[in-house]
Design an enzyme around this catalytic site. Structure first.
Site, PDB file in Angstrom:
ATOM      1  N   HIS A  28       0.835  -1.204   0.000  1.00  0.00           N
ATOM      2  CA  HIS A  28       0.000   0.000   0.000  1.00  0.00           C
ATOM      3  C   HIS A  28       0.871   1.256   0.000  1.00  0.00           C
ATOM      4  O   HIS A  28       0.586   2.225  -0.711  1.00  0.00           O
ATOM      5  CB  HIS A  28      -0.879   0.042   1.257  1.00  0.00           C
ATOM      6  CG  HIS A  28      -1.858  -1.086   1.384  1.00  0.00           C
ATOM      7  ND1 HIS A  28      -1.758  -2.043   2.353  1.00  0.00           N
ATOM      8  CD2 HIS A  28      -2.961  -1.401   0.661  1.00  0.00           C
ATOM      9  CE1 HIS A  28      -2.766  -2.892   2.252  1.00  0.00           C
ATOM     10  NE2 HIS A  28      -3.510  -2.539   1.228  1.00  0.00           N
ATOM     11  N   SER A 177      -2.652  -8.068   3.009  1.00  0.00           N
ATOM     12  CA  SER A 177      -3.233  -7.959   4.352  1.00  0.00           C
ATOM     13  C   SER A 177      -3.619  -9.340   4.864  1.00  0.00           C
ATOM     14  O   SER A 177      -3.616  -9.594   6.067  1.00  0.00           O
ATOM     15  CB  SER A 177      -4.463  -7.056   4.325  1.00  0.00           C
ATOM     16  OG  SER A 177      -4.134  -5.791   3.781  1.00  0.00           O
TER      17      SER A 177
HETATM   18  P1  AMP Z   1      -6.428  -3.758  -0.551  1.00  0.00           P
HETATM   19  O1  AMP Z   1      -6.283  -2.962   0.706  1.00  0.00           O
HETATM   20  O2  AMP Z   1      -5.973  -5.179  -0.426  1.00  0.00           O
HETATM   21  O3  AMP Z   1      -7.775  -3.594  -1.195  1.00  0.00           O
HETATM   22  O4  AMP Z   1      -5.403  -3.125  -1.576  1.00  0.00           O
HETATM   23  C1  AMP Z   1      -5.425  -1.742  -1.867  1.00  0.00           C
HETATM   24  C2  AMP Z   1      -4.511  -1.481  -3.026  1.00  0.00           C
HETATM   25  O5  AMP Z   1      -3.175  -1.888  -2.706  1.00  0.00           O
HETATM   26  C3  AMP Z   1      -4.909  -2.269  -4.296  1.00  0.00           C
HETATM   27  O6  AMP Z   1      -4.741  -1.438  -5.449  1.00  0.00           O
HETATM   28  C4  AMP Z   1      -3.918  -3.405  -4.288  1.00  0.00           C
HETATM   29  O7  AMP Z   1      -3.651  -3.917  -5.573  1.00  0.00           O
HETATM   30  C5  AMP Z   1      -2.690  -2.733  -3.714  1.00  0.00           C
HETATM   31  N1  AMP Z   1      -1.769  -3.736  -3.159  1.00  0.00           N
HETATM   32  C6  AMP Z   1      -2.059  -4.706  -2.253  1.00  0.00           C
HETATM   33  N2  AMP Z   1      -0.986  -5.490  -2.037  1.00  0.00           N
HETATM   34  C7  AMP Z   1       0.008  -5.004  -2.826  1.00  0.00           C
HETATM   35  C8  AMP Z   1       1.362  -5.388  -3.059  1.00  0.00           C
HETATM   36  N3  AMP Z   1       1.926  -6.421  -2.439  1.00  0.00           N
HETATM   37  N4  AMP Z   1       2.083  -4.667  -3.955  1.00  0.00           N
HETATM   38  C9  AMP Z   1       1.524  -3.612  -4.608  1.00  0.00           C
HETATM   39  N5  AMP Z   1       0.254  -3.195  -4.418  1.00  0.00           N
HETATM   40  C10 AMP Z   1      -0.494  -3.886  -3.553  1.00  0.00           C
END
Ligand code: AMP
Length: 273
Positions: A28, A177
């Site tokens: 993130h 997460s």
């Molecule tokens: P989430 O909180 O899981 O909905 O993710 C929020 C944003 O963070 C989304 O655009 C995900 O693709 C991005 N994201 C989550 N994990 C990663 C990671 N390991 N590397 C890059 N972006 C990530």
């Protein structure tokens, strides 16, 4: 949020939006830093969106670490954190959804019916609320990227989608997460996802282009960890998520599997030769 946006727009500020569900990690934060580099104001949203979870999924136990998230975002000097309640985003009787048809039923959409309608709907709402010039998403969620790019194009959303590379732990595990759900043993098993992707990448580099043997090679690596339950291992076009017969540069190799209580996903794009 509307007042903050009005103020920023009056100053002709270029707003960068980073939508998240919280439980923030370095993946993130890489999006936050990219937004900071591109834009003069960074807005991060934290909203665990009930509409993108199925009835038997982990909405109730999804990690919520709001205090720690705030501390991380303060350190990154984020301009605005928007963490709405469910009733603000979905007022009583809310009956409008955004469905990106076809593409939403591929990859994760197969085993998570309705998931991408939930994602597209909430992201469209956040775009309307925050009115960003750029919105930042992670390549880690490759199918989500395809769905949202299509939505932005089809609905003429006045913004650019910026996709940032997947951030990994030193041993290759894609940050997520949901990695918090893993026991030390399951965390070790989870490494097989990235190994399988890398095996396919190596085979393509060695000149194999046929889809079937490449998928077999990936599945053979996944079989090293019999306790994980593979959802899909696929090679598709990154924009349409349709199967590609010949695997060449730019193809998306994607995997999803349940490792203990966590459904994990990972992917890579075949690099140019
Ligand atoms: P989430 O909180 O899981 O909905 O993710 C929020 C944003 O963070 C989304 O655009 C995900 O693709 C991005 N994201 C989550 N994990 C990663 C990671 N390991 N590397 C890059 N972006 C990530």
């Amino acid at each position: 949020m509307r007042a903050a946006v009005a103020e920023l727009r009056e100053e002709r500020t270029c707003i960068g939006l980073v939508p998240t569900m919280g439980a923030l990690h370095e993946g993130h934060l890489s999006l936050v830093r990219a937004a900071r580099a591109h834009c003069s104001a960074v807005v991060v949203t934290i909203f665990v969106n009930p509409a993108q979870f199925g009835p038997n999924e982990d909405f109730a136990k999804y990690p919520r670490t709001f205090e720690a998230d705030c501390a991380l975002l303060e350190k990154e000097k984020v301009d605005v954190l928007f963490a709405p309640g469910t009733a603000e985003i979905y007022p009583p009787g809310a009956s409008t959804v955004v469905e990106v048809t076809g593409i939403s039923d591929r990859l994760d959409g197969v085993s998570r019916p309705g998931h991408f309608v939930g994602v597209a709907t909430v992201v469209a709402k956040l775009f309307n609320i925050v009115q960003p010039r750029h919105a930042f998403f992670g390549q880690k969620d490759a199918a989500q990227v395809a769905v949202l790019r299509r939505m932005v194009r089809d609905l003429h959303c006045p913004l650019d989608v910026v996709v940032c590379p997947t951030v990994r732990e030193p041993d290759g595990l894609a940050m997520s997460s949901r990695n918090r759900y893993l026991s030390p043993e399951q965390r070790q098993q989870a490494l097989v996802l990235h190994r399988a992707l890398r095996r396919v990448e190596a085979k393509v580099a060695a000149g194999i282009v046929d889809r079937a043997p490449l998928i077999d090679a990936g599945l053979a690596v996944l079989a090293d960890e019999p306790e994980i339950r593979v959802d899909y291992f696929s090679i598709v076009h990154p924009d349409t998520l349709e199967d590609v017969p010949d695997v060449t540069a730019g193809a998306l190799v994607a995997v999803a599997a349940a490792v203990g209580p966590a459904r994990l996903i990972d992917n890579l794009l075949i690099p140019p030769r």
